[in-house]
Scaffold this motif. Structure first.
Motif, PDB file in Angstrom:
ATOM      1  N   VAL A   8       0.835  -1.213  -0.091  1.00 23.23           N
ATOM      2  CA  VAL A   8      -0.095  -0.020   0.020  1.00 23.23           C
ATOM      3  C   VAL A   8       0.908   1.290   0.131  1.00 23.23           C
ATOM      4  O   VAL A   8       0.652   2.301  -0.527  1.00 23.23           O
ATOM      5  CB  VAL A   8      -1.182   0.037   1.392  1.00 23.23           C
ATOM      6  N   ASN A   9       1.917   1.260   0.816  1.00 25.28           N
ATOM      7  CA  ASN A   9       2.812   2.324   0.930  1.00 25.28           C
ATOM      8  C   ASN A   9       3.661   2.896  -0.320  1.00 25.28           C
ATOM      9  O   ASN A   9       3.893   3.777  -0.698  1.00 25.28           O
ATOM     10  CB  ASN A   9       3.975   1.974   1.743  1.00 25.28           C
ATOM     11  N   GLN A  10       3.418   1.584  -1.429  1.00 26.75           N
ATOM     12  CA  GLN A  10       4.033   1.742  -2.716  1.00 26.75           C
ATOM     13  C   GLN A  10       2.862   1.956  -3.689  1.00 26.75           C
ATOM     14  O   GLN A  10       3.258   2.136  -4.859  1.00 26.75           O
ATOM     15  CB  GLN A  10       4.769   0.550  -2.973  1.00 26.75           C
ATOM     16  N   ASN A  11       1.501   2.174  -3.237  1.00 27.06           N
ATOM     17  CA  ASN A  11       0.633   2.385  -4.169  1.00 27.06           C
ATOM     18  C   ASN A  11       0.019   1.241  -4.880  1.00 27.06           C
ATOM     19  O   ASN A  11      -0.382   1.466  -6.034  1.00 27.06           O
ATOM     20  CB  ASN A  11       0.819   3.813  -4.921  1.00 27.06           C
ATOM     21  N   GLN A  12       0.559  -0.007  -4.501  1.00 29.56           N
ATOM     22  CA  GLN A  12       0.349  -1.082  -5.471  1.00 29.56           C
ATOM     23  C   GLN A  12      -0.718  -1.795  -4.645  1.00 29.56           C
ATOM     24  O   GLN A  12      -0.529  -2.890  -3.795  1.00 29.56           O
ATOM     25  CB  GLN A  12       1.613  -2.199  -5.215  1.00 29.56           C
ATOM     26  N   TRP A  13      -2.030  -1.472  -4.932  1.00 26.39           N
ATOM     27  CA  TRP A  13      -3.228  -2.028  -4.094  1.00 26.39           C
ATOM     28  C   TRP A  13      -3.537  -3.275  -4.556  1.00 26.39           C
ATOM     29  O   TRP A  13      -3.737  -3.997  -3.800  1.00 26.39           O
ATOM     30  CB  TRP A  13      -4.251  -0.844  -4.347  1.00 26.39           C
ATOM     31  N   GLU A  14      -3.309  -3.544  -5.695  1.00 26.72           N
ATOM     32  CA  GLU A  14      -3.863  -4.817  -6.100  1.00 26.72           C
ATOM     33  C   GLU A  14      -2.858  -6.078  -5.367  1.00 26.72           C
ATOM     34  O   GLU A  14      -3.048  -7.134  -5.001  1.00 26.72           O
ATOM     35  CB  GLU A  14      -3.843  -5.136  -7.594  1.00 26.72           C
ATOM     36  N   LYS A  15      -1.396  -5.638  -5.439  1.00 29.41           N
ATOM     37  CA  LYS A  15      -0.611  -6.458  -4.623  1.00 29.41           C
ATOM     38  C   LYS A  15      -0.830  -6.816  -3.408  1.00 29.41           C
ATOM     39  O   LYS A  15      -0.876  -7.698  -2.556  1.00 29.41           O
ATOM     40  CB  LYS A  15       0.832  -6.223  -4.852  1.00 29.41           C
ATOM     41  N   ALA A  16      -1.396  -5.528  -2.500  1.00 26.29           N
ATOM     42  CA  ALA A  16      -1.566  -5.546  -1.222  1.00 26.29           C
ATOM     43  C   ALA A  16      -2.942  -6.217  -0.933  1.00 26.29           C
ATOM     44  O   ALA A  16      -2.933  -7.183   0.232  1.00 26.29           O
ATOM     45  CB  ALA A  16      -1.803  -4.120  -0.959  1.00 26.29           C
ATOM     46  N   LYS A  17      -4.026  -6.167  -1.864  1.00 32.79           N
ATOM     47  CA  LYS A  17      -5.083  -7.157  -1.923  1.00 32.79           C
ATOM     48  C   LYS A  17      -4.761  -8.632  -1.690  1.00 32.79           C
ATOM     49  O   LYS A  17      -5.140  -9.262  -0.817  1.00 32.79           O
ATOM     50  CB  LYS A  17      -6.297  -6.793  -2.818  1.00 32.79           C
ATOM     51  N   MET A  18      -3.789  -8.842  -2.784  1.00 29.59           N
ATOM     52  CA  MET A  18      -3.606 -10.327  -2.794  1.00 29.59           C
ATOM     53  C   MET A  18      -2.788 -10.827  -1.547  1.00 29.59           C
ATOM     54  O   MET A  18      -2.758 -11.970  -1.134  1.00 29.59           O
ATOM     55  CB  MET A  18      -2.646 -10.584  -4.034  1.00 29.59           C
ATOM     56  N   THR A  74      -2.881 -13.922   3.832  1.00 30.82           N
ATOM     57  CA  THR A  74      -2.396 -13.687   5.121  1.00 30.82           C
ATOM     58  C   THR A  74      -3.768 -14.417   5.823  1.00 30.82           C
ATOM     59  O   THR A  74      -3.597 -15.084   6.778  1.00 30.82           O
ATOM     60  CB  THR A  74      -2.028 -12.313   5.515  1.00 30.82           C
ATOM     61  N   VAL A  75      -5.007 -13.739   5.473  1.00 31.75           N
ATOM     62  CA  VAL A  75      -6.064 -13.907   6.180  1.00 31.75           C
ATOM     63  C   VAL A  75      -6.436 -15.565   5.887  1.00 31.75           C
ATOM     64  O   VAL A  75      -6.788 -16.335   6.871  1.00 31.75           O
ATOM     65  CB  VAL A  75      -7.275 -13.280   5.606  1.00 31.75           C
ATOM     66  N   GLU A  76      -6.187 -16.263   4.803  1.00 28.38           N
ATOM     67  CA  GLU A  76      -6.369 -17.613   4.700  1.00 28.38           C
ATOM     68  C   GLU A  76      -5.339 -18.347   5.368  1.00 28.38           C
ATOM     69  O   GLU A  76      -5.841 -19.487   5.943  1.00 28.38           O
ATOM     70  CB  GLU A  76      -6.072 -17.905   3.308  1.00 28.38           C
ATOM     71  N   ASP A  77      -4.191 -18.102   5.293  1.00 28.98           N
ATOM     72  CA  ASP A  77      -3.255 -18.723   6.180  1.00 28.98           C
ATOM     73  C   ASP A  77      -3.692 -18.653   7.709  1.00 28.98           C
ATOM     74  O   ASP A  77      -3.555 -19.812   8.584  1.00 28.98           O
ATOM     75  CB  ASP A  77      -1.921 -18.079   5.915  1.00 28.98           C
TER      76      ASP A  77
END
Length: 227
Positions: free
Chosen positions: A158-168, A173-176
């Protein structure tokens, strides 16, 4: 005959003492490594969290000298840490990779590049987990570290403005974490905050999905500080 008996007794005592020392040394080096790696982990998240809370900001400018001081503490711990890592047979390449990431972190702070700095802190923490995997028998602690790493990784994206990567990243992490909740040993050991962490992770995921940086910062802080 008496001399022989005494000699055997002395040898037996010496053998027991030496064996005991070996076990003590082995235990001591692992305890020492645990302390050293916890110190580095605390510093990594101290810097990342103070950055997220904007505690390094003063009159809309980052106080880079304060960051340099905190980063230097990580650098100062490396000389003793490297010796102990070789004693527990951590792979040389993993040690070299950590050294490279540490150098990159120092360079990013020197260049006053906040995005690269958070990225290097994120990469450095991944190496800390790899070190622990080489010797630590507490697998639940390592799994908890990996969840914490996922939370930091998502904030880094998110800090790099890479929102799609952040979502993935946060989805993974939630699934793990949901899989960990189904592990009887992990669930029993973490029963007092098991569901609380899950709720915090879901709130963090929702914040990332909402594409609001300030909300993500706040949810990152409360989530990572409870892990």
């Amino acid at each position: 005959m008496r001399r022989i008996f005494l000699s055997v007794c002395v040898c037996s005592i010496l053998l027991l003492c030496l064996t005991g020392c070996g076990k003590q040394d082995e235990k001591s080096i692992e305890d020492k490594l645990n302390s050293e790696l916890e110190y580095v982990e605390d510093l990594i998240f101290k810097i990342a969290n103070k950055y997220a809370k904007q505690e390094y900001m003063e009159e809309d400018e980052i106080k880079w000298e304060d960051i340099k001081e905190d980063v230097q503490k990580i650098n100062s711990s490396w000389s003793s840490l490297i010796l102990d890592l070789t004693d527990v047979n951590v792979a040389n390449q993993d040690i070299l990779d950590y050294s490279t990431q540490l150098n990159n972190l120092l360079i990013s702070v020197h260049n006053e590049d906040e995005q690269v700095m958070i990225n290097q802190l994120n990469e450095l923490y991944k190496k800390v987990i790899i070190f622990r995997e080489a010797y630590l028998k507490d697998r639940n602690k390592i799994e908890k570290n990996k969840v914490r790493s996922g939370v930091l990784s998502a904030f880094n994206q998110v800090n790099q403005n890479q929102w799609e990567k952040a979502k993935m990243e946060i989805n993974k992490t939630v699934e793990d974490y949901k899989n960990l909740m189904n592990d009887i040993g992990y669930a029993e050991e973490n029963k007092y905050n098991l569901n609380k962490i899950y709720v915090l992770l879901e709130e963090y995921r929702n914040a990332i999905g909402g594409l609001n940086y300030d909300l993500v910062r706040m949810k990152y802080i409360v989530t990572v500080e409870n892990l």
